[in-house]
Design a protein around this motif. Structure first.
Motif, PDB file in Angstrom:
ATOM      1  N   GLU A 141      -6.697  49.320  -2.191  1.00 15.87           N
ATOM      2  CA  GLU A 141      -7.738  49.702  -1.240  1.00 15.87           C
ATOM      3  C   GLU A 141      -7.122  49.685   0.152  1.00 15.87           C
ATOM      4  O   GLU A 141      -6.335  48.788   0.470  1.00 15.87           O
ATOM      5  CB  GLU A 141      -8.931  48.735  -1.279  1.00 15.87           C
ATOM      6  N   ALA A 142      -7.490  50.661   0.982  1.00 12.53           N
ATOM      7  CA  ALA A 142      -6.948  50.717   2.338  1.00 12.53           C
ATOM      8  C   ALA A 142      -7.869  51.558   3.206  1.00 12.53           C
ATOM      9  O   ALA A 142      -8.311  52.638   2.790  1.00 12.53           O
ATOM     10  CB  ALA A 142      -5.541  51.310   2.344  1.00 12.53           C
ATOM     11  N   ALA A 143      -8.146  51.067   4.399  1.00 11.97           N
ATOM     12  CA  ALA A 143      -8.894  51.851   5.369  1.00 11.97           C
ATOM     13  C   ALA A 143      -7.981  52.933   5.941  1.00 11.97           C
ATOM     14  O   ALA A 143      -6.772  52.950   5.709  1.00 11.97           O
ATOM     15  CB  ALA A 143      -9.430  50.948   6.482  1.00 11.97           C
ATOM     16  N   SER A 190      -5.880  46.396   1.549  1.00 12.76           N
ATOM     17  CA  SER A 190      -6.668  45.867   2.644  1.00 12.76           C
ATOM     18  C   SER A 190      -6.661  44.334   2.681  1.00 12.76           C
ATOM     19  O   SER A 190      -6.625  43.666   1.648  1.00 12.76           O
ATOM     20  CB  SER A 190      -8.117  46.352   2.513  1.00 12.76           C
ATOM     21  N   ARG A 191      -6.701  43.808   3.894  1.00 12.74           N
ATOM     22  CA  ARG A 191      -6.897  42.356   4.050  1.00 12.74           C
ATOM     23  C   ARG A 191      -8.339  41.952   3.762  1.00 12.74           C
ATOM     24  O   ARG A 191      -8.619  40.775   3.555  1.00 12.74           O
ATOM     25  CB  ARG A 191      -6.515  41.927   5.471  1.00 12.74           C
ATOM     26  N   ARG A 192      -9.243  42.903   3.813  1.00 16.05           N
ATOM     27  CA  ARG A 192     -10.658  42.615   3.552  1.00 16.05           C
ATOM     28  C   ARG A 192     -11.176  43.565   2.474  1.00 16.05           C
ATOM     29  O   ARG A 192     -12.004  44.438   2.738  1.00 16.05           O
ATOM     30  CB  ARG A 192     -11.461  42.750   4.851  1.00 16.05           C
ATOM     31  N   PRO A 193     -10.692  43.383   1.265  1.00 16.19           N
ATOM     32  CA  PRO A 193     -11.087  44.297   0.187  1.00 16.19           C
ATOM     33  C   PRO A 193     -12.464  43.979  -0.351  1.00 16.19           C
ATOM     34  O   PRO A 193     -13.042  42.915  -0.083  1.00 16.19           O
ATOM     35  CB  PRO A 193     -10.017  44.035  -0.873  1.00 16.19           C
ATOM     36  N   VAL A 253     -12.907  51.047   2.700  1.00 19.20           N
ATOM     37  CA  VAL A 253     -11.530  50.690   2.360  1.00 19.20           C
ATOM     38  C   VAL A 253     -10.996  51.499   1.178  1.00 19.20           C
ATOM     39  O   VAL A 253      -9.922  51.215   0.672  1.00 19.20           O
ATOM     40  CB  VAL A 253     -11.383  49.165   2.082  1.00 19.20           C
ATOM     41  N   SER A 284      -4.540  51.406   8.361  1.00 17.78           N
ATOM     42  CA  SER A 284      -4.161  50.259   7.539  1.00 17.78           C
ATOM     43  C   SER A 284      -2.657  50.156   7.444  1.00 17.78           C
ATOM     44  O   SER A 284      -1.953  51.169   7.345  1.00 17.78           O
ATOM     45  CB  SER A 284      -4.761  50.404   6.131  1.00 17.78           C
TER      46      SER A 284
END
Length: 372
Positions: free
Chosen positions: A226-228, A116-119, A258, A231
Motif C-alpha cells: 500500500e502506498a499513497a 505505507s507507514r499508516r496502512p 493508500v 510515498s
C-alpha cells in the motif's frame, strides 16, 4: 594502521560516495586510500573533510571502534569481494555498509516488501502474509524497519522462519522509530541490519531516500503493498525499475488513499499481483543471475573456486568436495559443518547458498542437508 580503523576514519570524513568508491578502487587497501586522501589525492576537498581525515575526533573514533568490536558487527567496504553484486550494479551504491547480523545474507536472494507507514488493517495483514510465504519459499525479505508495512513484513518473515534484512536510515545502533527497537534487535540476531551511516547517526529526512535506494539495489524484486501518491515506497519502486529489477504492486479499493500509489505503479507498468505465489514464480528464474555472480565471487577464492570440465559444466573445488562429504541427510548446523570441514562459517555460508540455489542442499532454520 588497522584496516577497520582506516575505514572508520574514511566513513566519518564526509566524502561523497563516488569519491570514496574511487579512492578504495584506486589503492591496494584502506590505509593506502586514507593516506592518499590526506594528501589530497587530486580531490578538491572542503576544509571540514580535510580536518576529519587528518585529525579524526578520538571520542568518535573510539565509539565507532567499540561498536564494531561488538558481536556480529562488521564494516563492509566497496573494495571488498564480499560487497553484494546486485547492489554494486545499482545507481550510486554506498561506499561502505555497517552491518549487524549475518553478512552472508547480502548475497541471499531477496525480495523487498515496502509500503505505507499508516496502512489499513488489511494492508498490514497482506504485508505480513506475503512476507511469511516468501520466507517459507526460501527468499530473504528486505524492508526499511519503518512502522506500518515495513514492520509487518519483517515480522512475517521472522514468523515464516526465514531471514529478513532491515535497511535503516540511521546509524546501525539506533532504531527508528524507537518502538521498533525490539524488532531491530531480533533482526540483528536472526537476520541482518544494514546502514550506510556511522553509529550514532540520528534520523534525518534526507537519509531515507538513500535507504530506499539500498533496499531496491539489494533486491531482485520490490513488492509495494500500500502506498499513497506521495510515498517513500514509490521512490523504492522507481529506483528498482531504474535498476532493471521487477516491480510488483497490490491493487486496492479506489476509495483507499493508500492504494492510489499502487494503482499509479500498475498504470506505469508494474506487475499487478494478488498472491505471493505470483511473485515467487516471476522471480525464481531471475535468482539464477545472483547464483552466477556468487560463483564468480567464489572463483577468486583460491581453493574455494570451482573449475570447469571439458563440457563447460562447473566442477566442484576442494572446499566444495569437503563440504559435500560433511553434509548428510540429517540437517546439520554451520558450527558443526565448520568443525567437520575446517572451513570458516563465512566460507560455508557462501558455498551453501550456491548449493541451495542449485538444488543440491535444503536449508531448515539455519541447518543444512543434502537434497533428498
Amino acid at each position: 594502521m588497522e584496516p577497520d580503523t582506516a575505514l572508520l576514519i574514511l566513513a566519518r570524513a564526509g566524502l561523497p560516495a563516488a569519491q570514496l568508491r574511487h579512492l578504495l578502487d584506486s589503492h591496494p587497501d584502506a590505509a593506502a586510500a586514507l593516506a592518499a586522501a590526506r594528501h589530497g589525492a587530486g580531490l578538491s576537498l572542503p576544509g571540514p573533510v580535510r580536518e576529519a581525515l587528518g585529525r579524526p575526533c578520538p571520542r568518535r573514533l573510539g565509539a565507532d571502534q567499540a561498536w564494531l568490536a561488538g558481536r556480529g558487527r562488521s564494516l563492509l567496504a566497496w573494495s571488498s569481494p564480499d560487497y553484494p553484486a546486485l547492489l554494486r550494479r545499482a545507481a550510486s551504491p554506498p561506499a561502505m555498509l555497517f552491518l549487524e547480523g549475518n553478512p552472508a545474507l547480502l548475497w541471499h536472494p531477496q525480495v523487498a516488501v515496502v509500503g505505507s507507514r499508516r496502512p489499513s488493517a488489511g494492508g498490514r495483514q497482506r504485508a505480513h502474509g506475503f512476507a511469511r510465504v516468501f520466507a517459507g519459499a526460501g527468499w530473504a525479505v528486505t524492508s526499511g524497519l519503518a512502522e506500518g508495512i515495513d514492520a509487518a513484513a519483517h515480522e512475517g518473515a521472522l514468523e515464516g522462519g526465514g531471514p529478513t534484512l532491515a535497511v535503516i536510515g540511521t546509524g546501525p545502533d539506533l532504531a527508528y522509530p524507537r518502538r521498533n527497537a525490539g524488532l531491530m534487535a531480533r533482526i540483528a540476531a536472526e537476520g541482518l541490519v544494514v546502514s550506510e551511516h556511522p553509529p550514532g547517526t540520528a534520523p534525518v529526512a534526507s537519509h531515507f531516500p538513500g535507504r530506499n535506494r539500498i533496499i531496491a539495489g539489494l533486491s531482485l524484486g520490490t513488492v509495494v503493498v500500500e502506498a499513497a501518491l506521495r510515498s517513500g515506497a514509490l521512490i523504492s519502486a522507481r529506483l528498482a525499475a531504474e535498476a532493471g529489477r521487477e516491480v510488483f504492486a497490490l491493487p486496492g479499493s479506489p476509495d483507499n488513499p493508500v492504494a492510489r500509489g499502487c494503482h499509479r505503479l500498475i498504470r506505469e507498468g508494474a506487475a499487478l499481483v494478488e498472491s505471493p505465489g505470483e511473485v515467487v514464480a516471476a522471480l525464481g528464474p531471475v535468482a539464477a543471475s545472483l547464483a552466477e555472480s556468487l560463483r564468480g565471487r567464489l572463483a577468486g577464492d583460491g581453493d574455494g573456486a570451482t573449475g570447469h570440465s571439458a563440457t563447460g559444466q562447473p566442477e566442484p573445488s576442494g572446499h566444495h568436495k569437503r563440504l559435500w562429504s560433511a553434509l548428510g541427510h540429517d540437517p546439520t548446523g554451520l558450527d558443526e559443518l565448520a568443525r567437520r570441514t575446517g572451513l570458516t562459517v563465512a566460507e560455508l555460508s557462501s558455498m551453501l547458498l550456491v548449493m541451495e540455489l542449485d538444488g543440491q542442499v535444503v536449508a531448515d532454520n539455519g541447518r543444512y542437508a543434502r537434497h533428498p
